[in-house]
Design a protein around this motif. Structure first.
Motif, short mmCIF file in Angstrom:
data_model
loop_
_atom_site.label_atom_id
_atom_site.label_comp_id
_atom_site.label_asym_id
_atom_site.label_seq_id
_atom_site.Cartn_x
_atom_site.Cartn_y
_atom_site.Cartn_z
N GLN A 49 0.84 -1.20 0.00
CA GLN A 49 0.00 0.00 0.00
C GLN A 49 0.88 1.26 0.00
OE1 GLN A 49 -3.11 -1.15 -0.93
NE2 GLN A 49 -4.01 0.24 0.56
N ALA A 50 1.95 1.23 0.79
CA ALA A 50 2.88 2.36 0.83
C ALA A 50 3.49 2.57 -0.56
CB ALA A 50 3.97 2.14 1.87
N GLN A 51 3.82 1.48 -1.21
CA GLN A 51 4.41 1.55 -2.56
C GLN A 51 3.41 2.17 -3.56
OE1 GLN A 51 7.47 0.96 -2.80
NE2 GLN A 51 8.05 -0.03 -4.68
N TYR A 92 0.90 4.26 -2.79
CA TYR A 92 0.79 5.69 -2.50
C TYR A 92 2.02 6.45 -2.99
CZ TYR A 92 -3.53 5.81 0.23
OH TYR A 92 -4.85 5.78 0.61
N LEU A 93 3.20 5.85 -2.85
CA LEU A 93 4.43 6.49 -3.32
C LEU A 93 4.36 6.71 -4.84
CD1 LEU A 93 7.35 7.46 -2.74
CD2 LEU A 93 8.08 5.09 -3.12
N SER A 94 3.95 5.69 -5.55
CA SER A 94 3.85 5.79 -7.00
C SER A 94 2.79 6.81 -7.42
CB SER A 94 3.50 4.42 -7.58
OG SER A 94 3.27 4.50 -8.96
N TYR A 136 1.85 11.49 -0.49
CA TYR A 136 3.10 11.14 0.19
C TYR A 136 2.85 10.96 1.69
CZ TYR A 136 6.12 12.16 -3.85
OH TYR A 136 6.74 12.15 -5.07
N HIS A 161 0.18 9.85 3.05
CA HIS A 161 -0.46 8.55 3.24
C HIS A 161 0.53 7.41 3.02
CE1 HIS A 161 -4.60 9.41 4.24
NE2 HIS A 161 -4.37 10.54 3.62
N MET A 162 1.52 7.63 2.19
CA MET A 162 2.57 6.63 2.03
C MET A 162 3.28 6.41 3.37
SD MET A 162 6.24 6.44 1.64
CE MET A 162 6.60 8.13 1.28
N HIS A 163 3.59 7.50 4.04
CA HIS A 163 4.24 7.39 5.35
C HIS A 163 3.34 6.67 6.36
CE1 HIS A 163 7.86 9.62 4.49
NE2 HIS A 163 7.15 10.58 3.93
N GLU A 191 1.09 4.38 5.75
CA GLU A 191 1.07 2.95 5.46
C GLU A 191 2.35 2.27 5.98
OE1 GLU A 191 -1.59 1.47 4.50
OE2 GLU A 191 -2.70 3.25 3.91
N ARG A 192 3.47 2.97 5.87
CA ARG A 192 4.71 2.42 6.40
C ARG A 192 4.64 2.29 7.92
NH1 ARG A 192 9.84 4.79 3.18
NH2 ARG A 192 10.03 2.85 2.02
#
Length: 170
Positions: free
Chosen positions: A24-26, A28-30, A48, A50-52, A54-55
């Motif tokens: 999921q983080a990947q 959001y990153l993309s 970005y 939300h990427m954090h 998810e991590r």
């Protein structure tokens, strides 16, 4: 001394979810990179963030598995999907990912209930609440996107939406 306090089945399910959170983080990153290079920095900043998040979820699950005497397994994650075709497509795909993630969290909570593993059941409630918030947030953003994108005059509405998302809650 064996101090494992989760079943093998639960350990496997939690490890799978930990990998899913990394994926999921990947995603959001993309998806954050895409609007960033297309001059939508507010949307990129929002994604970005939300990427954090998810991590953080991934790490929270890793720590829980280990704290309960299990063993977190770090596995490869799939590549993020292709870039969305536009902002509406991006938001729709994010919502789909969040809904699918909610279904997987439900599996953990259901198994915890079946096994009477109240510690994991309690742990899972954090993620249940989190998923409700995520789905509600993304649905609200989709509603705003739909409202702003019906009258595009020089992309002014999308520009205003982009500015709003810069300060949206994470």
């Amino acid at each position: 001394m064996n101090t494992k306090r989760i079943s093998d089945k639960m350990e496997k399910l939690l490890n799978t979810q930990m990998t899913r959170e990394a994926y999921q983080a990947q995603v959001y990153l993309s998806y954050a990179s895409w609007p960033g290079v297309n001059s939508f920095s507010g949307i990129a900043t929002f994604l970005y963030g939300h990427m954090h998040e998810e991590r953080e979820h991934m790490f929270k699950i890793l720590k829980y598995i280990n704290d309960r005497g299990g063993s977190a397994k770090i596995e490869a994650i799939d590549a993020a999907p292709a870039n969305p075709k536009d902002i509406g497509d991006c938001l729709a795909k994010i919502l789909k990912h969040e809904i699918n993630n909610s279904k997987e969290i439900d599996k953990i909570v259901n198994l915890a209930h079946e096994e009477k593993d109240w510690a994991t059941f309690n742990f899972g409630q954090y993620f249940v609440t989190e998923q409700i918030e995520e789905e509600t947030l993304i649905n609200g953003i989709i509603d705003k996107y739909n409202l702003t994108s019906t009258e595009i005059k020089g992309n002014t509405n999308l520009y205003e939406m982009d500015k709003d998302l810069t300060n949206a809650s994470q």
